[in-house]
Design a protein around this motif. Structure first.
Motif, PDB file in Angstrom:
ATOM      1  N   ALA A  42      13.726  20.883 -25.823  1.00 41.84           N
ATOM      2  CA  ALA A  42      14.255  21.525 -23.989  1.00 41.84           C
ATOM      3  C   ALA A  42      14.591  22.933 -25.203  1.00 41.84           C
ATOM      4  O   ALA A  42      14.113  24.385 -24.246  1.00 41.84           O
ATOM      5  N   ALA A  43      15.157  23.318 -26.121  1.00 44.89           N
ATOM      6  CA  ALA A  43      14.593  24.806 -26.908  1.00 44.89           C
ATOM      7  C   ALA A  43      13.260  25.039 -27.247  1.00 44.89           C
ATOM      8  O   ALA A  43      12.823  26.335 -26.924  1.00 44.89           O
ATOM      9  N   LEU A  44      11.874  24.204 -27.007  1.00 40.60           N
ATOM     10  CA  LEU A  44      11.316  24.723 -27.109  1.00 40.60           C
ATOM     11  C   LEU A  44      10.549  25.364 -26.049  1.00 40.60           C
ATOM     12  O   LEU A  44      10.187  26.713 -25.457  1.00 40.60           O
ATOM     13  N   LEU A  45      11.189  24.221 -24.765  1.00 40.53           N
ATOM     14  CA  LEU A  45      10.462  24.970 -23.533  1.00 40.53           C
ATOM     15  C   LEU A  45      11.128  26.062 -22.826  1.00 40.53           C
ATOM     16  O   LEU A  45      10.540  26.867 -22.494  1.00 40.53           O
ATOM     17  N   ALA A  46      12.811  26.763 -23.695  1.00 37.99           N
ATOM     18  CA  ALA A  46      13.456  27.614 -23.194  1.00 37.99           C
ATOM     19  C   ALA A  46      12.337  28.520 -23.620  1.00 37.99           C
ATOM     20  O   ALA A  46      12.542  29.851 -22.930  1.00 37.99           O
ATOM     21  N   LEU A  47      12.191  28.143 -25.930  1.00 37.37           N
ATOM     22  CA  LEU A  47      11.348  30.021 -26.054  1.00 37.37           C
ATOM     23  C   LEU A  47      10.424  29.757 -25.704  1.00 37.37           C
ATOM     24  O   LEU A  47      10.763  31.265 -25.028  1.00 37.37           O
ATOM     25  N   LEU A  51       9.030  33.797 -23.109  1.00 39.59           N
ATOM     26  CA  LEU A  51       7.789  34.173 -23.870  1.00 39.59           C
ATOM     27  C   LEU A  51       7.441  34.232 -22.415  1.00 39.59           C
ATOM     28  O   LEU A  51       6.949  35.937 -22.711  1.00 39.59           O
ATOM     29  N   GLU A  52       6.789  33.987 -22.243  1.00 33.78           N
ATOM     30  CA  GLU A  52       7.064  34.231 -20.701  1.00 33.78           C
ATOM     31  C   GLU A  52       7.361  35.220 -19.855  1.00 33.78           C
ATOM     32  O   GLU A  52       6.559  36.124 -18.760  1.00 33.78           O
ATOM     33  N   ALA A  53       8.433  35.246 -19.800  1.00 36.31           N
ATOM     34  CA  ALA A  53       9.406  36.498 -19.059  1.00 36.31           C
ATOM     35  C   ALA A  53       9.444  37.737 -20.163  1.00 36.31           C
ATOM     36  O   ALA A  53       9.708  38.602 -19.311  1.00 36.31           O
ATOM     37  N   GLY A  54       9.025  37.461 -20.876  1.00 32.26           N
ATOM     38  CA  GLY A  54       8.813  38.799 -21.811  1.00 32.26           C
ATOM     39  C   GLY A  54      10.328  39.529 -22.129  1.00 32.26           C
ATOM     40  O   GLY A  54      10.383  40.109 -22.147  1.00 32.26           O
ATOM     41  N   GLU A  55      10.848  38.048 -22.818  1.00 33.59           N
ATOM     42  CA  GLU A  55      12.344  38.640 -23.683  1.00 33.59           C
ATOM     43  C   GLU A  55      11.967  38.802 -24.829  1.00 33.59           C
ATOM     44  O   GLU A  55      13.173  39.424 -25.089  1.00 33.59           O
ATOM     45  N   ILE A  56      11.316  37.860 -25.259  1.00 31.67           N
ATOM     46  CA  ILE A  56      10.889  38.007 -27.216  1.00 31.67           C
ATOM     47  C   ILE A  56       9.765  38.766 -26.780  1.00 31.67           C
ATOM     48  O   ILE A  56       8.893  38.178 -26.158  1.00 31.67           O
ATOM     49  N   THR A  57       8.945  38.631 -28.423  1.00 29.17           N
ATOM     50  CA  THR A  57       7.330  38.972 -28.414  1.00 29.17           C
ATOM     51  C   THR A  57       6.931  38.121 -28.768  1.00 29.17           C
ATOM     52  O   THR A  57       7.590  36.750 -29.322  1.00 29.17           O
TER      53      THR A  57
END
Length: 80
Positions: A42-47, A51-57
């Motif tokens: 679940a943590a991997l899916l959230a990551l 990423l897709e939302a542009g919240e992290i690089t």
């Protein structure tokens, strides 16, 4: 003497044994949740969503993903 000692220490021994049993049950529940691979998945899916939302690089994603995958490998190794 053994029976007398048991009867005399019962008011102290019984609650202590109960506390030990409860602590064991809590430890078992924590282990089941901590070593649950679904938590890491679940943590991997959230990551991936972040990423897709542009919240992290991409670099942040790869670093966090590597940590999660290492944890998942450790969980699977611990489970046998």
């Amino acid at each position: 003497m053994g029976l007398l000692r048991t009867l005399l220490t019962l008011p102290i021994a019984l609650p202590l044994n109960g506390i030990g049993w409860v602590a064991g049950q809590v430890a078992q529940a924590v282990d089941q949740q901590w070593y649950d691979p679904r938590r890491v998945e679940a943590a991997l899916l959230a990551l991936e969503r972040r990423l897709e939302a542009g919240e992290i690089t991409e670099a942040e994603f790869e670093a966090a993903e590597a940590e999660q995958l290492a944890e998942l490998a450790a969980i699977r190794a611990a489970r046998g």
